[in-house]
Design an enzyme around this catalytic site. Sequence first.
Site, short mmCIF file in Angstrom:
data_model
loop_
_atom_site.label_atom_id
_atom_site.label_comp_id
_atom_site.label_asym_id
_atom_site.label_seq_id
_atom_site.Cartn_x
_atom_site.Cartn_y
_atom_site.Cartn_z
N LYS A 44 0.94 -1.14 0.04
CA LYS A 44 -0.14 0.30 -0.07
C LYS A 44 0.93 1.26 0.06
O LYS A 44 0.14 2.42 -0.15
CB LYS A 44 -1.00 -0.04 1.09
CG LYS A 44 -1.91 -1.09 1.31
CD LYS A 44 -2.62 -1.49 2.43
CE LYS A 44 -3.42 0.10 3.05
NZ LYS A 44 -4.03 -0.42 4.38
N LYS A 46 2.71 2.35 2.63
CA LYS A 46 2.80 2.72 3.96
C LYS A 46 3.84 2.33 4.74
O LYS A 46 3.99 1.05 4.72
CB LYS A 46 1.36 2.60 4.58
CG LYS A 46 0.23 3.31 3.81
CD LYS A 46 -1.03 3.27 4.97
CE LYS A 46 -2.14 4.21 4.73
NZ LYS A 46 -3.18 4.51 5.46
N1 C2G Z 1 -10.50 7.14 8.97
C1 C2G Z 1 -11.47 8.31 9.24
N2 C2G Z 1 -11.08 9.32 9.65
C2 C2G Z 1 -9.77 9.52 9.61
C3 C2G Z 1 -8.88 8.82 9.32
C4 C2G Z 1 -9.07 7.56 8.89
O1 C2G Z 1 -12.74 7.59 9.19
N3 C2G Z 1 -9.71 11.19 10.01
C5 C2G Z 1 -10.93 5.98 8.44
C6 C2G Z 1 -10.50 5.47 7.15
O2 C2G Z 1 -11.37 6.14 5.99
C7 C2G Z 1 -10.41 4.09 6.89
C8 C2G Z 1 -10.03 3.71 8.63
O3 C2G Z 1 -10.13 4.82 9.36
O4 C2G Z 1 -11.72 3.47 6.75
C9 C2G Z 1 -8.69 3.20 8.53
O5 C2G Z 1 -7.88 4.26 8.07
P1 C2G Z 1 -6.36 3.71 7.46
O6 C2G Z 1 -5.68 3.10 8.26
O7 C2G Z 1 -5.83 4.97 6.80
O8 C2G Z 1 -6.83 2.85 6.27
P2 C2G Z 1 -6.12 2.85 4.86
O9 C2G Z 1 -4.88 2.81 4.62
O10 C2G Z 1 -7.16 3.54 4.07
O11 C2G Z 1 -6.58 1.12 4.57
O12 C2G Z 1 -8.25 -2.43 2.01
C10 C2G Z 1 -8.40 -1.29 2.53
C11 C2G Z 1 -7.31 -0.78 3.11
O13 C2G Z 1 -6.77 -1.48 3.95
C12 C2G Z 1 -7.70 0.60 4.05
#
Ligand code: C2G
Length: 131
Positions: A44, A46
């Site tokens: 990803k 990250k």
């Molecule tokens: N999130 C949120 N508000 C934020 C930050 C994050 O609602 N200010 C939500 C994201 O939209 C996501 C969840 O928290 O639904 C987890 O965020 P991340 O760890 O950044 O997830 P991501 O890297 O987007 O991984 O297969 C799907 C991916 O693994 C999603």
Amino acid sequence: MIKVITYGTFDLLHYGHINLLKRAKELGDYLIVALSTNEFNLVKGKKCYFSYEQRKKLLEAIRYVDLVIPEENWEQKINDILQLKVDIFVMGNDWKNKFNYLNDYCKVVYLERTPEISTSKIKFDLKLDEK
Ligand code: C2G
């Protein structure tokens, strides 16, 4: 029992994550979090501060979370939903429409992201303080 699933990295756990998990749990009775493994995070693009095990421990301590499973690839969602008999798939709306294909298998819900907070913002702000 209504089973909900969501996916993510959840690094440097913050209130935006908690808001998402709280609202996801409110949609059902049982919340599964598929947590991106360290290896999948590289896919990803990250770089995590906390390891998978550390991030898993943090999530398991949250009252809204009932089960944490590994997210190892982009392709596992359909199988997870079928195997775990999931009723609702939830993601923050930064992913809006990206997972609509899952509507063939369960309800797909995109929730408002919490404004002003993100793991990258935390890292950026902390770097600024160093200067
Ligand atoms: N999130 C949120 N508000 C934020 C930050 C994050 O609602 N200010 C939500 C994201 O939209 C996501 C969840 O928290 O639904 C987890 O965020 P991340 O760890 O950044 O997830 P991501 O890297 O987007 O991984 O297969 C799907 C991916 O693994 C999603």
